[in-house]
Design a protein around this motif. Sequence first.
Motif, PDB file in Angstrom:
ATOM      1  N   ILE A  54      64.600  64.555 -22.243  1.00 25.58           N
ATOM      2  CA  ILE A  54      64.420  64.714 -20.793  1.00 25.58           C
ATOM      3  C   ILE A  54      64.745  66.152 -20.384  1.00 25.58           C
ATOM      4  CG2 ILE A  54      65.330  64.034 -18.537  1.00 25.58           C
ATOM      5  CD1 ILE A  54      65.788  61.228 -19.741  1.00 25.58           C
ATOM      6  N   SER A  55      65.846  66.692 -20.918  1.00 27.00           N
ATOM      7  CA  SER A  55      66.246  68.067 -20.580  1.00 27.00           C
ATOM      8  C   SER A  55      65.220  69.074 -21.080  1.00 27.00           C
ATOM      9  CB  SER A  55      67.622  68.378 -21.183  1.00 27.00           C
ATOM     10  OG  SER A  55      68.612  67.554 -20.613  1.00 27.00           O
ATOM     11  N   GLN A  56      64.708  68.860 -22.293  1.00 28.57           N
ATOM     12  CA  GLN A  56      63.702  69.774 -22.851  1.00 28.57           C
ATOM     13  C   GLN A  56      62.418  69.751 -22.015  1.00 28.57           C
ATOM     14  OE1 GLN A  56      63.515  68.298 -26.885  1.00 28.57           O
ATOM     15  NE2 GLN A  56      64.816  69.962 -27.647  1.00 28.57           N
ATOM     16  N   LYS A  57      62.050  68.580 -21.520  1.00 24.38           N
ATOM     17  CA  LYS A  57      60.850  68.454 -20.688  1.00 24.38           C
ATOM     18  C   LYS A  57      61.027  69.239 -19.387  1.00 24.38           C
ATOM     19  CE  LYS A  57      57.723  64.935 -18.763  1.00 24.38           C
ATOM     20  NZ  LYS A  57      57.742  65.330 -17.357  1.00 24.38           N
ATOM     21  N   GLN A  58      62.201  69.110 -18.767  1.00 26.99           N
ATOM     22  CA  GLN A  58      62.465  69.845 -17.524  1.00 26.99           C
ATOM     23  C   GLN A  58      62.443  71.355 -17.765  1.00 26.99           C
ATOM     24  OE1 GLN A  58      66.226  68.283 -16.233  1.00 26.99           O
ATOM     25  NE2 GLN A  58      65.312  66.528 -15.187  1.00 26.99           N
ATOM     26  N   TYR A  59      63.056  71.771 -18.873  1.00 29.98           N
ATOM     27  CA  TYR A  59      63.074  73.196 -19.206  1.00 29.98           C
ATOM     28  C   TYR A  59      61.652  73.704 -19.467  1.00 29.98           C
ATOM     29  CZ  TYR A  59      63.375  77.355 -22.123  1.00 29.98           C
ATOM     30  OH  TYR A  59      63.168  78.599 -22.655  1.00 29.98           O
ATOM     31  N   SER A  60      60.871  72.970 -20.251  1.00 28.87           N
ATOM     32  CA  SER A  60      59.510  73.392 -20.616  1.00 28.87           C
ATOM     33  C   SER A  60      58.613  73.524 -19.397  1.00 28.87           C
ATOM     34  CB  SER A  60      58.897  72.404 -21.609  1.00 28.87           C
ATOM     35  OG  SER A  60      59.619  72.394 -22.814  1.00 28.87           O
ATOM     36  N   GLU A  61      58.744  72.580 -18.451  1.00 32.43           N
ATOM     37  CA  GLU A  61      57.912  72.637 -17.243  1.00 32.43           C
ATOM     38  C   GLU A  61      58.221  73.875 -16.419  1.00 32.43           C
ATOM     39  OE1 GLU A  61      58.738  68.908 -15.388  1.00 32.43           O
ATOM     40  OE2 GLU A  61      57.277  67.786 -16.610  1.00 32.43           O
ATOM     41  N   LEU A  62      59.502  74.190 -16.261  1.00 35.63           N
ATOM     42  CA  LEU A  62      59.879  75.395 -15.505  1.00 35.63           C
ATOM     43  C   LEU A  62      59.487  76.658 -16.273  1.00 35.63           C
ATOM     44  CD1 LEU A  62      61.281  76.721 -13.087  1.00 35.63           C
ATOM     45  CD2 LEU A  62      63.455  76.494 -14.317  1.00 35.63           C
ATOM     46  N   TYR A  63      59.702  76.638 -17.584  1.00 34.98           N
ATOM     47  CA  TYR A  63      59.382  77.794 -18.417  1.00 34.98           C
ATOM     48  C   TYR A  63      57.887  78.125 -18.337  1.00 34.98           C
ATOM     49  CZ  TYR A  63      58.925  80.635 -22.662  1.00 34.98           C
ATOM     50  OH  TYR A  63      58.659  81.642 -23.555  1.00 34.98           O
ATOM     51  N   THR A  64      57.043  77.095 -18.321  1.00 35.67           N
ATOM     52  CA  THR A  64      55.595  77.289 -18.216  1.00 35.67           C
ATOM     53  C   THR A  64      55.232  77.963 -16.897  1.00 35.67           C
ATOM     54  OG1 THR A  64      55.155  75.353 -19.601  1.00 35.67           O
ATOM     55  CG2 THR A  64      53.350  76.135 -18.214  1.00 35.67           C
ATOM     56  N   ARG A  65      55.883  77.574 -15.831  1.00 35.50           N
ATOM     57  CA  ARG A  65      55.633  78.199 -14.520  1.00 35.50           C
ATOM     58  C   ARG A  65      56.041  79.676 -14.523  1.00 35.50           C
ATOM     59  NH1 ARG A  65      58.955  74.314 -10.781  1.00 35.50           N
ATOM     60  NH2 ARG A  65      58.481  75.908  -9.188  1.00 35.50           N
ATOM     61  N   ILE A  66      57.173  79.969 -15.160  1.00 36.23           N
ATOM     62  CA  ILE A  66      57.628  81.368 -15.233  1.00 36.23           C
ATOM     63  C   ILE A  66      56.660  82.184 -16.085  1.00 36.23           C
ATOM     64  CG2 ILE A  66      59.515  82.923 -15.845  1.00 36.23           C
ATOM     65  CD1 ILE A  66      61.418  80.536 -15.605  1.00 36.23           C
TER      66      ILE A  66
END
Length: 352
Positions: free
Chosen positions: A39-51
Amino acid sequence: MTALLGRNESCPCGSGRKYKRCCLNKDVVSERAGRKVGISQKQYSELYTRIQQFAKQDKYQEEYEKAKEMFYIVEDEVTNSKFERFFDTYFIQDHIMENKKVMTVEFYEHNRDNLTTKDVEILRNLFESYVGMYEVKEVQDDKILLKDCLTEKEVYTEDVNLLKDFKVGSSMIARIVTVEETSILIDVTISISEAVKDVICSDIKHLFKQYEDLYKDMKTFLIHHTHILYKYMQQLLDPSIAEYLKQQKEAKMNQASDEVAMTEEVIENECNVCSVLRKNVEKEHIDACIAFWNEYKEANGEVKGSENGWAAAVEYHIKKAAGENFTQAQISKKYEISPSTLGKRYKDLKVS
């Protein structure tokens, strides 16, 4: 595993005991930790993709090129493509741009009105993240205790599946980010030997000592110099880069050796007056004395007389021109000649 394996079946660990009396509870705990990390990796990946998308704007292209120059060791696209993921993280989270900001800060300032509370929390943790060296201190079913070898701080990570092959005492280069109170490892985590760990630790501590007055602690230093560990990672993952650096180092050593040899040859071939000057004149005046004597000799051809007399006159002339306060008697005593000899040679220099 728990969904397919019956509670009363033999445990797959080979103990001979029933699964429910052996590894069932451990696997349940481990899987729960895995879901939490996922769950944490998914949240990080989604934000990272936006950045990432934000950083691709044309206005950041020049900064992108500067970051590549700082990050990569060799100028080879095929080799560097192996580390593209590392570089993307470095560019987004570590590269200090012309405006003194990193891309994550730039992204936050431009998008703060559209960010959730979770987004802001992750970004703040990214601001504090860095590549570090860690040693496994404790292994539990649902978490692993890591000690930062450079800051001496300890942190628990629930990323137990990623680190399943690491034992107590194992060392690694890794980057840890906290998301939803769960510490996850991003990029590639590299296992390193104790010898490699000690060498890198020693190198970085030596660097930190040189710049200690600029940074309040080791963590701050690492945040500002994450590229150092990324360069070690490149060497460890690609032997050709390590070989390239070895050749570069040898070339520099050979060049330095050649320069020393050339200097020694120049000194050896110098006239006796220059040799006397090198033995007696202070460092701040020696170059001027040598240059003046060489010009005089070139203009006047072969000169006769005591080398000490000529050397004394040259030093007297240069120091007098520099406005220093001294007497002919002092210079004469230094070169073990009479003041009259010094006066005569100084007159010869002036006439020319």
